[in-house]
Design a protein around this motif. Structure first.
Motif, PDB file in Angstrom:
ATOM      1  N   THR A  57       0.886  -1.356  -0.059  1.00  0.00           N
ATOM      2  CA  THR A  57       0.066  -0.069  -0.139  1.00  0.00           C
ATOM      3  C   THR A  57       1.014   1.196   0.025  1.00  0.00           C
ATOM      4  OG1 THR A  57      -1.687  -1.043   1.216  1.00  0.00           O
ATOM      5  CG2 THR A  57      -1.766   1.272   1.462  1.00  0.00           C
ATOM      6  N   ALA A  58       1.805   1.273   0.822  1.00  0.00           N
ATOM      7  CA  ALA A  58       2.719   2.656   1.102  1.00  0.00           C
ATOM      8  C   ALA A  58       3.612   2.481  -0.521  1.00  0.00           C
ATOM      9  CB  ALA A  58       3.845   2.241   2.229  1.00  0.00           C
ATOM     10  N   LEU A  59       3.908   1.562  -0.868  1.00  0.00           N
ATOM     11  CA  LEU A  59       4.778   1.439  -2.244  1.00  0.00           C
ATOM     12  C   LEU A  59       3.654   2.235  -3.207  1.00  0.00           C
ATOM     13  CD1 LEU A  59       7.322   1.018  -3.620  1.00  0.00           C
ATOM     14  CD2 LEU A  59       6.680  -1.099  -4.114  1.00  0.00           C
ATOM     15  N   GLU A  60       2.862   1.632  -3.517  1.00  0.00           N
ATOM     16  CA  GLU A  60       1.869   2.248  -4.386  1.00  0.00           C
ATOM     17  C   GLU A  60       1.412   3.505  -4.444  1.00  0.00           C
ATOM     18  OE1 GLU A  60      -1.501  -0.574  -4.270  1.00  0.00           O
ATOM     19  OE2 GLU A  60      -0.634  -2.002  -5.410  1.00  0.00           O
ATOM     20  N   ALA A  61       1.597   4.131  -2.884  1.00  0.00           N
ATOM     21  CA  ALA A  61       1.187   5.428  -2.745  1.00  0.00           C
ATOM     22  C   ALA A  61       2.278   6.429  -3.213  1.00  0.00           C
ATOM     23  CB  ALA A  61       0.737   5.624  -1.328  1.00  0.00           C
ATOM     24  N   LEU A  62       3.796   5.778  -2.912  1.00  0.00           N
ATOM     25  CA  LEU A  62       4.941   6.405  -3.182  1.00  0.00           C
ATOM     26  C   LEU A  62       4.921   6.331  -4.764  1.00  0.00           C
ATOM     27  CD1 LEU A  62       7.693   7.754  -2.816  1.00  0.00           C
ATOM     28  CD2 LEU A  62       8.374   5.371  -2.659  1.00  0.00           C
ATOM     29  N   ALA A  63       4.608   5.421  -5.468  1.00  0.00           N
ATOM     30  CA  ALA A  63       4.660   5.418  -7.022  1.00  0.00           C
ATOM     31  C   ALA A  63       3.744   6.452  -7.447  1.00  0.00           C
ATOM     32  CB  ALA A  63       4.252   4.215  -7.521  1.00  0.00           C
ATOM     33  N   ARG A  64       2.521   6.352  -7.187  1.00  0.00           N
ATOM     34  CA  ARG A  64       1.465   7.405  -7.526  1.00  0.00           C
ATOM     35  C   ARG A  64       2.156   9.045  -7.383  1.00  0.00           C
ATOM     36  NH1 ARG A  64      -2.217   4.101  -5.104  1.00  0.00           N
ATOM     37  NH2 ARG A  64      -2.249   5.388  -3.256  1.00  0.00           N
ATOM     38  N   GLN A  65       2.476   9.125  -6.101  1.00  0.00           N
ATOM     39  CA  GLN A  65       3.258  10.544  -5.952  1.00  0.00           C
ATOM     40  C   GLN A  65       4.373  10.690  -6.963  1.00  0.00           C
ATOM     41  OE1 GLN A  65       4.286  10.478  -2.037  1.00  0.00           O
ATOM     42  NE2 GLN A  65       2.169  10.793  -1.040  1.00  0.00           N
ATOM     43  N   MET A  66       5.093   9.791  -7.185  1.00  0.00           N
ATOM     44  CA  MET A  66       6.245  10.014  -8.081  1.00  0.00           C
ATOM     45  C   MET A  66       5.687  10.259  -9.423  1.00  0.00           C
ATOM     46  SD  MET A  66       9.029   7.280  -6.596  1.00  0.00           S
ATOM     47  CE  MET A  66      10.326   7.630  -7.763  1.00  0.00           C
ATOM     48  N   ARG A  67       4.530   9.342  -9.832  1.00  0.00           N
ATOM     49  CA  ARG A  67       4.124   9.431 -11.338  1.00  0.00           C
ATOM     50  C   ARG A  67       3.638  11.077 -11.545  1.00  0.00           C
ATOM     51  NH1 ARG A  67       1.894   4.917 -11.563  1.00  0.00           N
ATOM     52  NH2 ARG A  67      -0.058   5.564 -10.679  1.00  0.00           N
ATOM     53  N   MET A  68       2.814  11.227 -10.392  1.00  0.00           N
ATOM     54  CA  MET A  68       2.340  12.836 -10.590  1.00  0.00           C
ATOM     55  C   MET A  68       3.527  13.829 -10.442  1.00  0.00           C
ATOM     56  SD  MET A  68      -1.042  12.337  -7.932  1.00  0.00           S
ATOM     57  CE  MET A  68      -0.599  13.938  -7.181  1.00  0.00           C
ATOM     58  N   ALA A  69       4.485  13.699 -10.123  1.00  0.00           N
ATOM     59  CA  ALA A  69       5.450  14.721  -9.841  1.00  0.00           C
ATOM     60  C   ALA A  69       6.247  14.731 -11.274  1.00  0.00           C
ATOM     61  CB  ALA A  69       6.648  14.303  -8.792  1.00  0.00           C
TER      62      ALA A  69
END
Length: 102
Positions: A57-69
């Motif tokens: 869950t945390a890794l998916e959230a990090l990936a979403r934030q990185m993709r948005m950035a």
């Protein structure tokens, strides 16, 4: 994947639980030597799938934030990401092109 020296099948006991069997195989992998010398580094993990969920869950959230950035082309993020990649230790994997140097 299987380690180069194979698995220690002498540790297999069909009366044990899967968790105990996995732990024995892991211990055999860690303690294996050739002529008294260990192959290094050694990497192998034994996880409980239920315990993996919070990490996933945390890794998916990090990936979403990185993709948005990256999609918003935040210059500071892209610069930091490229610098981190350039400074990271790289290993050639099975699917990597050995002729390409990073």
């Amino acid at each position: 994947t299987e380690p180069g020296h194979g698995w220690d099948h002498t540790k297999v006991d069909p009366t044990e639980t899967a968790q105990v069997l996995a732990k024995r195989l892991l211990e055999g992998f860690i303690s294996f030597t050739v002529y008294g010398q260990h192959y290094n580094p050694k990497t192998l993990a034994l996880i409980q799938p239920a315990d993996f969920t919070p990490f996933e869950t945390a890794l998916e959230a990090l990936a979403r934030q990185m993709r948005m950035a990256m999609q918003s082309e935040q210059a500071s993020f892209l610069s930091k990401l490229m610098r981190a990649r350039g400074e990271a230790l790289s290993f050639i994997g099975y699917f990597d092109d050995n002729s390409v140097k990073s």
